[in-house]
Scaffold this active site. Structure first.
Site, PDB file in Angstrom:
ATOM      1  N   HIS A  71      11.703  -2.723  15.508  1.00 43.33           N
ATOM      2  CA  HIS A  71      12.973  -2.293  16.098  1.00 43.33           C
ATOM      3  C   HIS A  71      13.812  -1.421  15.171  1.00 43.33           C
ATOM      4  O   HIS A  71      14.265  -0.355  15.571  1.00 43.33           O
ATOM      5  CB  HIS A  71      13.764  -3.511  16.576  1.00 43.33           C
ATOM      6  CG  HIS A  71      14.800  -3.206  17.610  1.00 43.33           C
ATOM      7  ND1 HIS A  71      14.605  -2.285  18.614  1.00 43.33           N
ATOM      8  CD2 HIS A  71      16.053  -3.709  17.818  1.00 43.33           C
ATOM      9  CE1 HIS A  71      15.686  -2.244  19.380  1.00 43.33           C
ATOM     10  NE2 HIS A  71      16.570  -3.079  18.927  1.00 43.33           N
ATOM     11  N   VAL A  72      14.061  -1.869  13.951  1.00 46.15           N
ATOM     12  CA  VAL A  72      14.818  -1.059  12.990  1.00 46.15           C
ATOM     13  C   VAL A  72      13.830  -0.138  12.283  1.00 46.15           C
ATOM     14  O   VAL A  72      12.839  -0.613  11.723  1.00 46.15           O
ATOM     15  CB  VAL A  72      15.546  -1.961  11.969  1.00 46.15           C
ATOM     16  CG1 VAL A  72      16.278  -1.103  10.943  1.00 46.15           C
ATOM     17  CG2 VAL A  72      16.491  -2.897  12.685  1.00 46.15           C
ATOM     18  N   HIS A  73      14.110   1.160  12.281  1.00 42.64           N
ATOM     19  CA  HIS A  73      13.124   2.127  11.796  1.00 42.64           C
ATOM     20  C   HIS A  73      13.231   2.297  10.284  1.00 42.64           C
ATOM     21  O   HIS A  73      13.571   3.364   9.755  1.00 42.64           O
ATOM     22  CB  HIS A  73      13.288   3.455  12.538  1.00 42.64           C
ATOM     23  CG  HIS A  73      13.128   3.297  14.011  1.00 42.64           C
ATOM     24  ND1 HIS A  73      13.614   4.169  14.937  1.00 42.64           N
ATOM     25  CD2 HIS A  73      12.536   2.301  14.727  1.00 42.64           C
ATOM     26  CE1 HIS A  73      13.322   3.740  16.156  1.00 42.64           C
ATOM     27  NE2 HIS A  73      12.679   2.614  16.052  1.00 42.64           N
ATOM     28  N   ASP A 130       6.757  -0.011  15.876  1.00 41.09           N
ATOM     29  CA  ASP A 130       7.524   1.166  16.313  1.00 41.09           C
ATOM     30  C   ASP A 130       6.797   2.462  15.989  1.00 41.09           C
ATOM     31  O   ASP A 130       7.369   3.381  15.405  1.00 41.09           O
ATOM     32  CB  ASP A 130       8.912   1.161  15.651  1.00 41.09           C
ATOM     33  CG  ASP A 130       9.695  -0.095  16.003  1.00 41.09           C
ATOM     34  OD1 ASP A 130       9.275  -1.192  15.594  1.00 41.09           O
ATOM     35  OD2 ASP A 130      10.715   0.017  16.694  1.00 41.09           O
ATOM     36  N   HIS A 161      10.045  -8.561  18.404  1.00 39.93           N
ATOM     37  CA  HIS A 161      10.443  -7.165  18.164  1.00 39.93           C
ATOM     38  C   HIS A 161      11.780  -7.032  17.421  1.00 39.93           C
ATOM     39  O   HIS A 161      11.915  -6.286  16.460  1.00 39.93           O
ATOM     40  CB  HIS A 161      10.487  -6.386  19.468  1.00 39.93           C
ATOM     41  CG  HIS A 161      10.758  -4.930  19.263  1.00 39.93           C
ATOM     42  ND1 HIS A 161       9.883  -4.110  18.564  1.00 39.93           N
ATOM     43  CD2 HIS A 161      11.800  -4.147  19.612  1.00 39.93           C
ATOM     44  CE1 HIS A 161      10.383  -2.889  18.515  1.00 39.93           C
ATOM     45  NE2 HIS A 161      11.549  -2.872  19.128  1.00 39.93           N
ATOM     46  N   ASP A 193       7.159  -1.578  20.524  1.00 43.49           N
ATOM     47  CA  ASP A 193       7.527  -0.169  20.671  1.00 43.49           C
ATOM     48  C   ASP A 193       6.320   0.720  20.423  1.00 43.49           C
ATOM     49  O   ASP A 193       6.044   1.142  19.294  1.00 43.49           O
ATOM     50  CB  ASP A 193       8.702   0.238  19.767  1.00 43.49           C
ATOM     51  CG  ASP A 193      10.039  -0.232  20.339  1.00 43.49           C
ATOM     52  OD1 ASP A 193      10.049  -0.848  21.422  1.00 43.49           O
ATOM     53  OD2 ASP A 193      11.066   0.031  19.693  1.00 43.49           O
ATOM     54  N   HIS A 206      20.931  -1.560  14.902  1.00 41.91           N
ATOM     55  CA  HIS A 206      20.515  -2.798  15.579  1.00 41.91           C
ATOM     56  C   HIS A 206      20.990  -4.057  14.846  1.00 41.91           C
ATOM     57  O   HIS A 206      20.385  -5.122  14.978  1.00 41.91           O
ATOM     58  CB  HIS A 206      18.995  -2.842  15.757  1.00 41.91           C
ATOM     59  CG  HIS A 206      18.441  -1.638  16.463  1.00 41.91           C
ATOM     60  ND1 HIS A 206      18.899  -1.217  17.682  1.00 41.91           N
ATOM     61  CD2 HIS A 206      17.455  -0.758  16.115  1.00 41.91           C
ATOM     62  CE1 HIS A 206      18.237  -0.129  18.059  1.00 41.91           C
ATOM     63  NE2 HIS A 206      17.376   0.171  17.122  1.00 41.91           N
ATOM     64  N   ASN A 255      11.608  -2.998  23.113  1.00 45.18           N
ATOM     65  CA  ASN A 255      12.516  -2.470  24.143  1.00 45.18           C
ATOM     66  C   ASN A 255      11.962  -1.202  24.792  1.00 45.18           C
ATOM     67  O   ASN A 255      12.246  -0.934  25.962  1.00 45.18           O
ATOM     68  CB  ASN A 255      13.906  -2.197  23.560  1.00 45.18           C
ATOM     69  CG  ASN A 255      13.867  -1.350  22.319  1.00 45.18           C
ATOM     70  OD1 ASN A 255      13.165  -1.693  21.361  1.00 45.18           O
ATOM     71  ND2 ASN A 255      14.595  -0.252  22.320  1.00 45.18           N
ATOM     72  N   TYR A 310       7.009   5.291  23.232  1.00 42.07           N
ATOM     73  CA  TYR A 310       8.313   5.971  23.349  1.00 42.07           C
ATOM     74  C   TYR A 310       8.340   6.961  24.519  1.00 42.07           C
ATOM     75  O   TYR A 310       9.072   7.949  24.492  1.00 42.07           O
ATOM     76  CB  TYR A 310       8.726   6.641  22.025  1.00 42.07           C
ATOM     77  CG  TYR A 310       9.133   5.633  20.986  1.00 42.07           C
ATOM     78  CD1 TYR A 310       8.189   4.870  20.326  1.00 42.07           C
ATOM     79  CD2 TYR A 310      10.476   5.402  20.708  1.00 42.07           C
ATOM     80  CE1 TYR A 310       8.558   3.909  19.397  1.00 42.07           C
ATOM     81  CE2 TYR A 310      10.853   4.438  19.778  1.00 42.07           C
ATOM     82  CZ  TYR A 310       9.885   3.698  19.130  1.00 42.07           C
ATOM     83  OH  TYR A 310      10.258   2.746  18.225  1.00 42.07           O
TER      84      TYR A 310
HETATM   85 FE   LIG Z   1      12.804  -1.164  19.353  1.00 43.89          FE
END
Ligand SMILES: [Fe+2]
Length: 465
Positions: free
Chosen positions: A354-356, A167, A317, A195, A327, A232, A198
């Site tokens: 996915h999870v930041h 990400d 991801h 990711d 998420h 995503n 963006y």
């Molecule tokens: Fe993501």
């Protein structure tokens, strides 16, 4: 008096001991806090194209075959002139007569009102193991030169160090993450957990952000392979602006060697590299029984020979074990589908993004539930992987700092900060795993673990937190 002091000292020691014992059996939620504001993106002007007529740009490389003797070299040129799709490569310190050339396939795409430049991808094969190569892109006035080192020949005790990033995006925090990783000479290839740019966070999925991202990561990705997984933010599905082909910009720009592992899609594939077998999955493609990804993975797991590649690592991801409210449970259906296979096949580590934020799980599984037995909680399982969420590259959406409380027993360590990780495989039994938080000035190791191989040394690890 002396007796009283001794008794006091004993009681204090007991309290300290009991406190440490209690902590050592519980997960850790780091008290380190970062401001939760969205991270500011670096402006497009930060990454101008390189100087010179039709100069190659956005250069990145990835493994180009199944064993590490191939490389896919990718770059972009504004014009499709004669020679702009040529890569010349040679072994460092060899004379010019050994130079070889390859021609890239060239493509472009349209997305809403954006027309891409020319995207070149050349696969070079038959490289020598463990060897430094130079490569030069284009011909004529504006050639650019880079280099990489091929991995050692695949084998069970071959040391190798992977960086792990997810990400990433292109903010000032992303910049810190990338340069923290690059400032440590240990990393030899990057496992990227999805990711990338963006671009889709911008109006009409501003495709110039894909170009800027390519220029941003070139500083690293032109010199060592990045093993890509799709997230995503790679989907770019936008029917309201007429864009209905999922993953179009990503698939045009980032090629992977999926055919080498008999995959039918670049969104899931595998490679062998040194002593590791890397399986990349797609959270956003069908994975239920009878789907191509499901059938491929079932066959693929049977092909892994742990005597040759002891380390079985999966990248996907969307995390399966995540105690962040961001998420939460999004990876659950894939977990239900594939987790029994991962336990049966003793996968060592699963990296997700996915999870930041950052989180590392205990070795747990949740595969016993059968709707009537009530066994619906994760349990410690020495055959299960460690699940690591590393979506903390530092993108425009900011930190995910809303954890569930109390910390679930499956969660060993969690922290809402940006950073990256290193996985230093030493031999068939041990790998040193470290997570590097972006500190105020430099990165700080904030989580670490000696990972023991599930096939050769399936013992319980002790956290060094
Ligand atoms: Fe993501």
């Amino acid at each position: 008096m002396g007796l009283k002091l001794n008794r006091l000292a004993f009681v204090c020691s007991l309290i300290v001991f009991l406190t440490i014992s209690a902590v050592s059996h519980a997960g850790v939620t780091s008290s380190y806090t970062r401001v939760a504001e969205p991270s500011e993106e670096m402006p497009l002007e930060t990454f101008p194209p390189p100087p010179g007529y039709n100069a190659p740009e956005q250069v990145h490389i990835t493994q180009g075959d199944h064993n590490g003797r191939g490389m896919i070299i990718s770059w972009v040129t504004p014009v499709n002139d004669d020679g702009s799709n040529v890569v010349t490569y040679w072994i460092a310190d060899s004379d010019a007569s050994t130079n070889q050339t390859a021609e890239a396939s060239t493509d472009s795409y349209r997305y809403f009102d954006y027309n891409s430049a020319f995207l070149h991808h050349a696969t070079i094969k038959g490289l020598k193991y463990d060897t430094k190569y130079f490569y030069e892109l284009g011909t004529g006035r504006s050639t650019r030169r880079f280099y990489f080192t091929t991995p050692p020949e695949v084998g069970p005790d071959v040391p190798y160090t992977f960086g792990v990033i997810g990400d990433l995006g292109q903010t000032f925090a992303s910049n810190q993450t990338l340069y923290n990783y690059m400032s440590n000479p240990k990393g030899q290839a990057v496992l990227f957990a999805g990711d990338l740019s963006y671009a889709d966070d911008h109006p009409n999925h501003d495709q110039r952000k894909w170009d800027a991202y390519g220029r941003f990561v070139e500083a690293c990705a032109a010199f060592q392979p990045w093993i890509w997984a799709a997230g995503n933010h790679e989907i770019d599905y936008a029917p309201s602006i007429g864009e209905t082909e999922a993953f179009k910009p990503y698939k045009k720009r980032y090629h992977v060697p999926y055919k080498a592992s008999k995959s039918t899609s670049p969104l899931w594939y595998s490679i062998k590299r040194a002593s590791a077998y890397i399986i990349v999955l797609s959270s956003y493609s069908a994975f239920d029984k009878y789907t191509p990804q499901n059938s491929w993975l079932e066959d693929e797991l049977k092909k892994v020979n742990r005597e040759e590649t002891p380390w079985l690592i999966v990248m996907v991801h969307s995390p399966w074990y995540n105690s962040n409210n961001y998420h939460y449970m999004e990876g659950e259906s894939m977990r239900v589908t594939f987790e029994p296979w991962f336990v049966q096949n003793k996968v060592d580590i699963v990296f997700a993004g996915h999870v930041h934020a950052y989180e590392r799980s205990e070795r747990v599984s949740n595969i016993n539930y059968n709707i009537t037995d009530g066994l619906s909680s994760p349990v410690k399982d020495p055959s299960a992987p460690i699940y690591i969420t590393i979506g903390d590259g530092g993108n425009i959406e900011g930190i995910a700092n809303d954890y569930t409380y109390p910390q679930p027993s499956y969660s060993a360590y969690r922290e809402a900060s940006f950073g990256h990780a290193l996985l230093e495989i030493k031999n068939r039994t041990h790998a040193l795993y470290t997570w590097h938080r972006n500190g105020d000035k430099e990165s700080v190791i904030s989580d670490s673990l000696w990972v023991k191989n599930r096939y050769f040394l399936p013992e319980v690890e002790t956290s060094m937190v």
